[in-house]
Motif scaffolding. Structure first.
Motif, mmCIF file in Angstrom:
data_model
loop_
_atom_site.group_PDB
_atom_site.id
_atom_site.type_symbol
_atom_site.label_atom_id
_atom_site.label_comp_id
_atom_site.label_asym_id
_atom_site.label_seq_id
_atom_site.Cartn_x
_atom_site.Cartn_y
_atom_site.Cartn_z
ATOM 1 N N CYS A 127 3.103 -8.657 15.788
ATOM 2 C CA CYS A 127 2.561 -9.827 16.459
ATOM 3 C C CYS A 127 2.968 -10.789 16.195
ATOM 4 N N GLN A 128 3.114 -11.345 14.712
ATOM 5 C CA GLN A 128 2.681 -12.558 14.516
ATOM 6 C C GLN A 128 3.704 -13.222 15.059
ATOM 7 N N GLN B 66 3.531 -2.821 8.146
ATOM 8 C CA GLN B 66 4.410 -4.775 7.708
ATOM 9 C C GLN B 66 4.877 -4.361 9.375
ATOM 10 N N HIS B 67 5.329 -3.341 9.846
ATOM 11 C CA HIS B 67 6.501 -4.328 10.924
ATOM 12 C C HIS B 67 6.105 -4.071 12.386
ATOM 13 N N MET C 244 -5.625 -3.813 13.544
ATOM 14 C CA MET C 244 -4.735 -2.979 13.375
ATOM 15 C C MET C 244 -4.246 -2.243 12.327
ATOM 16 N N ALA C 245 -2.737 -3.410 12.310
ATOM 17 C CA ALA C 245 -2.165 -3.029 11.549
ATOM 18 C C ALA C 245 -2.220 -3.689 10.074
ATOM 19 N N GLU C 246 -3.078 -4.974 10.107
ATOM 20 C CA GLU C 246 -3.353 -5.606 8.795
ATOM 21 C C GLU C 246 -4.296 -4.769 8.164
ATOM 22 N N ILE C 247 -5.073 -3.831 8.823
ATOM 23 C CA ILE C 247 -5.582 -2.500 8.055
ATOM 24 C C ILE C 247 -5.369 -1.480 7.869
ATOM 25 N N TYR C 248 -4.859 -1.141 8.410
ATOM 26 C CA TYR C 248 -3.622 -0.174 7.958
ATOM 27 C C TYR C 248 -2.286 -0.233 7.406
ATOM 28 N N PHE D 86 11.985 0.878 9.901
ATOM 29 C CA PHE D 86 10.393 1.724 10.518
ATOM 30 C C PHE D 86 9.784 2.790 11.154
ATOM 31 N N LEU D 87 10.847 3.202 11.567
ATOM 32 C CA LEU D 87 11.701 5.106 12.367
ATOM 33 C C LEU D 87 12.051 5.823 12.139
#
Lengths: 231, 231
Positions: free
Chosen positions: A135-136, A129-130, A122-126, B31-32
């Motif tokens: 996740c990485q 980056q944070h 989801m982070a990749e699609i939307y 980010f926040l």
């Protein structure tokens, strides 16, 4: 010196902040963290894989647009999502979607392997980056021989460069063990390009090693020559 | 060791974080932090002192309620403000109100003396403790002999305890100079209670000093007695 955040030891070169500044940063973070409330929400997200009668995840357009350039484009350009006040998110469970939205408000999540993968997608699609970085990091620190090939394949599908790099290093260090495995046979079948990449990285490592060893040999030879020249 | 936030030197006991954790915290803060956008706003604030045709400061109920318990009560309890979608803020300029709302989104502001006072008043009324602390720190670090009595009076009116404490300490250390001033004469007239408080603090300091000096005298006497006893 001990870091009061990660509890690790560090020396002068790795010094970050003094205690007072750290307290100030923590207070600022707490102030800026918005609890994910259902009140005053003006948009609802739905998970396409929600098995139960579609449960909405309430949110606020103002928060979504400030965290994701993709959601910003969707919502600011008077697309269907903005008019209807609903966003459908494909191929994701209700739980993962809820956690994703909650992260946009709090930057906090307790990951496991499955959730890290779901959120990375989801982070990749939307383009959050944070969250993708978070996740990485999780996937890299949970890499092992058993999951290396699958993680490598997954990371390739979702352009997770640090994970690709870490998995590749682990794989080429253990080629003999991994090529005997079922996942390896499957990968050859499904995505030969990835197997070529692994072999090319392996080859390149062998060549570098050989050059380095030859370098040492030349250096040794030179040392011996100089030694006898001195006599 | 140097703090990369405040640039001050610190030692082991005052260590906060290592560099990596500091970078992580900074990224999380970035980010926040929500930019204060005019898009998707569902509430407008107006400054009662706005001289021009009332200019609205757009905001989002979801952000306001998560930063201020007073605004939360206003907006969640279906009061006039929630129904009308407007909040009137008394005795404040448009500029100060805009800065106040912006702080609720970013936790950032560049203060001067006037702004620090205006924001402290709003932070006190709407119980935005993080902003109140920030203004208090500014006022304490900008205290001097010339503004001490006025700052002290202001701090009392708005229950700014750290400022009261710092101003009082400065005042009683300089009683001789301050009692000759015009502000002092005005304060006696306007708020005699505050002048009593100053005198009581001054008296208490004198007594403590006398006790300490007497303590030293007794200690000296004892030392002399013991010295001759040894002979």
């Amino acid at each position: 010196m001990r870091c009061i955040s990660c509890e690790g030891r560090y020396n002068g070169d790795d010094a970050g902040t003094c205690k007072q500044c750290h307290e100030d940063h923590k207070a600022k973070l707490a102030f800026l963290t918005t609890t994910h409330p259902s009140s005053f929400s003006d948009i609802f997200l739905f998970a396409s894989d929600d098995k139960e009668a579609a449960r909405p995840v309430p949110a606020h357009k103002a928060v979504l647009v400030s965290r994701s350039p993709v959601l910003r484009a969707m919502l600011e350009n008077e697309m269907e999502e903005s008019r209807s006040g609903t966003i459908k998110i494909g191929e994701v469970s209700y739980g993962a979607l809820y956690t994703f939205v909650n992260y946009l408000y709090t930057a906090e999540v307790c990951l496991d392997k499955q959730l890290a993968c779901d959120l990375l997608v989801m982070a990749e699609i939307y383009q959050v980056q944070h969250l993708k970085n978070y996740c990485q990091k999780y996937l890299v620190s949970n890499l092992n021989l058993d999951n290396s090939l699958l993680t490598y394949t997954f990371a390739h599908q979702h352009n997770a460069k640090p994970v690709i790099h870490a998995a590749l290093t682990l794989i080429i260090d253990n080629m003999d063990k991994l090529t005997a495995r079922e996942e390896y046979a499957e990968l050859k079948e499904k995505d030969p390009q990835l197997v070529f990449e692994i072999y090319e990285a392996y080859l390149s490592k062998q060549v570098n090693k050989a050059v380095a060893e030859k370098g040492f040999a030349v250096a040794d030879e030179l040392a011996v020559t100089l030694f006898f020249k001195d006599k």
